[in-house]
Design an enzyme around this catalytic site. Structure first.
Site, mmCIF file in Angstrom:
data_model
loop_
_atom_site.group_PDB
_atom_site.id
_atom_site.type_symbol
_atom_site.label_atom_id
_atom_site.label_comp_id
_atom_site.label_asym_id
_atom_site.label_seq_id
_atom_site.Cartn_x
_atom_site.Cartn_y
_atom_site.Cartn_z
ATOM 1 N N SER A 18 69.710 5.167 -18.213
ATOM 2 C CA SER A 18 70.550 4.208 -18.940
ATOM 3 C C SER A 18 72.012 4.659 -18.981
ATOM 4 C CB SER A 18 70.029 4.082 -20.373
ATOM 5 O OG SER A 18 69.935 5.378 -20.946
ATOM 6 N N ASP A 20 75.796 6.778 -17.654
ATOM 7 C CA ASP A 20 76.942 6.535 -16.768
ATOM 8 C C ASP A 20 76.757 7.050 -15.353
ATOM 9 O OD1 ASP A 20 78.520 5.252 -18.459
ATOM 10 O OD2 ASP A 20 79.921 6.912 -18.843
ATOM 11 N N ARG A 50 65.266 6.906 -23.154
ATOM 12 C CA ARG A 50 64.724 6.565 -24.477
ATOM 13 C C ARG A 50 64.936 5.092 -24.807
ATOM 14 N NH1 ARG A 50 68.027 10.891 -27.816
ATOM 15 N NH2 ARG A 50 69.596 9.611 -26.776
ATOM 16 N N HIS A 185 78.470 17.990 -7.122
ATOM 17 C CA HIS A 185 78.692 16.877 -6.195
ATOM 18 C C HIS A 185 79.850 17.121 -5.228
ATOM 19 C CE1 HIS A 185 82.180 15.014 -8.235
ATOM 20 N NE2 HIS A 185 81.673 15.563 -9.300
ATOM 21 N N GLU A 223 94.639 15.284 -10.680
ATOM 22 C CA GLU A 223 94.155 13.919 -10.929
ATOM 23 C C GLU A 223 95.254 13.127 -11.607
ATOM 24 O OE1 GLU A 223 90.102 13.283 -12.596
ATOM 25 O OE2 GLU A 223 90.166 15.451 -12.755
ATOM 26 N N HIS A 247 83.366 23.497 -9.187
ATOM 27 C CA HIS A 247 83.958 22.823 -8.013
ATOM 28 C C HIS A 247 84.941 23.726 -7.257
ATOM 29 C CE1 HIS A 247 82.222 19.271 -9.626
ATOM 30 N NE2 HIS A 247 83.209 18.896 -10.422
#
Ligand code: NAP
Length: 476
Positions: A18, A20, A50, A185, A223, A247
């Site tokens: 559920s 992000d 849940r 990732h 960023e 990272h």
């Protein structure tokens, strides 16, 4: 072409379906895998969380999140593929800490797979505080000791050395390390993977990247966005834990490690560990800079008195004979003037070269562009100027072989390829150096310097490189 199609059936259970990460990354990754015909005829995707919702509602959320992913290019979305994929998705609601609910999940999996024993992937798309409950309950409901059940855990792994160790000991009580895939990732990014392949295949590049040839290494990850939806999480951790600990230290290891002869996971992990465990931070305020963008404390969910760093820069060394004299500078931050991740390897100059002459540089751009270039100095007439030779204008894949990072890594798990995952030892080593830096920050009561939103960050970052008479190299 390295297109690879999975032949054997599998079931993927996404815990925290559920949330992000599932919606932003995992569901679109699954779509891209189907679109590129990588998945077998028989596969099952089960969301588990849940939140009590009906299967149809979850299917709609799943489908909407993929549509949302294509909102800028809706024509690229193949409705037929989406419909077929969505029809294979189902949902089980349960707690993470209730054995009974995991037994139910097991029954459900047996039912949909007609009791066949197939590979099961358990993706932990939940906050780390829930990891141990899921590990325990999955362990307790295993069919048998040798069941092919693979766990995919995404960073952060713990919040310091001690908690990471505790997590790995806990996992080891129920699962063999070979069944646990620890995912960062960044290692799924095509350009980051190229670092390894480029170094493995090109003697020219490797010869340039030897300690005695390199004057300094700079890793920049800037960023433009500030803290977005994950403000609460970010304020607890800051950039050092969020960006540097995994990272950027992983990138550093890929750049400086010895090249393993065989490109297998165990050799690669050994070489990376050898670098990561030798990282050294010399305790001095000169070797670290912290910053916070001016509007940070006005962001939603951020306390007005927050001292969390949204920018950090540091000077590290590698305690190994070949690298011990080479400073490594790392800097990363949010709400800066540009979005850019790149590594600059500056080569030493000849003793006879004038001070003002620029050094040769090897530049790996990882984001948003993915390319490598080598900058050579050439003289024309009386002036020396750069001649930029782009040995490979892009590191990114093109055409049918492109998959988003989570899709690449999921395929690797299905194929049992561990090359682009982390080992327990590497993670402990990165936590050890991170803990040393954070303990020093606390001990020396270092506070972040404010910097203007969308600026290049705190001015004091320049003092870091000037210790060694170098300058940050900014690509524009
Ligand atoms: N989002 C990203 O871009 C991103 C990037 C890198 C890494 N990660 C990592 O990936 C994991 C998942 O990220 P996420 O952003 O999807 O997290 P999230 O939205 O906060 O949580 C995912 C789901 O876990 C359940 N959950 C949340 N808090 C919980 C709690 N305190 N106790 C028990 N269950 C809880 C919720 O589902 P139910 O209430 O329905 O059970 C929620 O929908 C985290 O470890 C995160 O650090 C995320």
């Amino acid at each position: 072409m390295n297109s690879y199609r999975i032949e054997k059936p599998f079931a993927l259970v996404i815990f925290g379906a559920s949330g992000d990460l599932a919606k932003l990354k995992l569901f679109p990754a699954l779509y891209s895998m189907v679109e590129q015909k990588r998945l077998p005829k028989e596969y099952y995707i089960v969301g588990y969380a849940r939140t009590k919702i009906e299967k149809e509602v979850f299917q709609k959320e799943f489908s909407d999140s993929i549509k949302n992913h294509f909102k800028k290019h809706p024509k690229d979305l193949n409705e037929k593929i989406l419909k077929d994929l969505t029809s294979r998705v189902s949902y089980v609601s349960g707690q993470y800490n209730k054995l009974e609910d995991f037994k139910n999940l097991r029954k459900y999996l047996s039912k949909i797979t007609s009791n066949k024993e197939i590979t099961t992937l358990a993706y932990f798309s939940v906050p780390p505080q829930v990891f141990q409950d899921i590990i325990e309950n999955l362990g307790e409901t295993k069919r048998h000791e040798n069941e092919d059940l693979r766990l995919i855990l995404e960073k952060p792994f713990g919040e310091d050395t001690e908690s990471a160790r505790e997590l790995f000991h806990f996992v080891a009580r129920y699962f063999k390390e070979e069944n646990v895939y620890l995912l960062d990732h960044y290692l799924g990014k095509g350009a980051v993977q190229s670092l390894l392949h480029l170094r493995h295949s090109n003697r020219l590049i490797n010869m340039m990247m030897k300690g005695p040839e390199v004057s300094n290494i700079q890793i920049t990850a800037f960023e433009k966005i500030g803290v977005t939806t994950r403000a609460g999480y970010f304020d607890q951790v800051g950039t050092i834990k969020d960006m540097v600990q995994s990272h950027l230290l992983q990138i550093l290891a890929l750049i400086t490690m010895s090249i393993p002869i065989t490109e297998n996971a165990a050799s690669l992990h050994r070489e990376k560990y050898s670098i990561l465990s030798a990282l050294k931070f010399i305790e001095s305020k000169k070797n670290i800079v912290l910053g916070q963008y001016e509007s940070y404390i006005e962001e939603k969910d951020i306390p007005k008195n927050s001292k969390t760093e949204t920018f950090s820069a540091m000077r590290l060394f590698i305690d190994r004979e070949s690298w011990y004299k080479t400073p490594i500078y790392i800097r990363t931050g949010k709400k800066l003037h540009e979005k850019h991740t790149y590594v600059v390897v500056e080569l030493k100059k000849f003793a006879f070269q004038p001070k003002e002459e620029e050094p040769n540089r090897l530049i790996f751009e990882l984001q948003p562009e993915e390319r490598i270039n080598i900058r050579l100095v050439n003289k024309q007439g009386q002036t020396s100027h750069y001649q930029e030779i782009t040995t490979s204008d892009t590191l990114s894949c093109t055409g049918d072989d492109c998959l988003p990072e989570h899709a690449m890594l999921l395929l690797d798990v299905i194929r049992k390829r561990r090359l682009h995952f982390l080992s327990f030892e590497e993670i402990i080593a990165t936590w050890e150096i991170t803990d040393t830096i954070l303990a020093f920050i606390e001990k020396s009561k270092l506070k972040p310097e404010k910097y203007v939103d969308f600026s290049p960050g705190p001015e004091s970052q320049d003092q870091l490189t000037s210790i060694d008479d170098f300058k940050w190299f900014d690509i524009h």
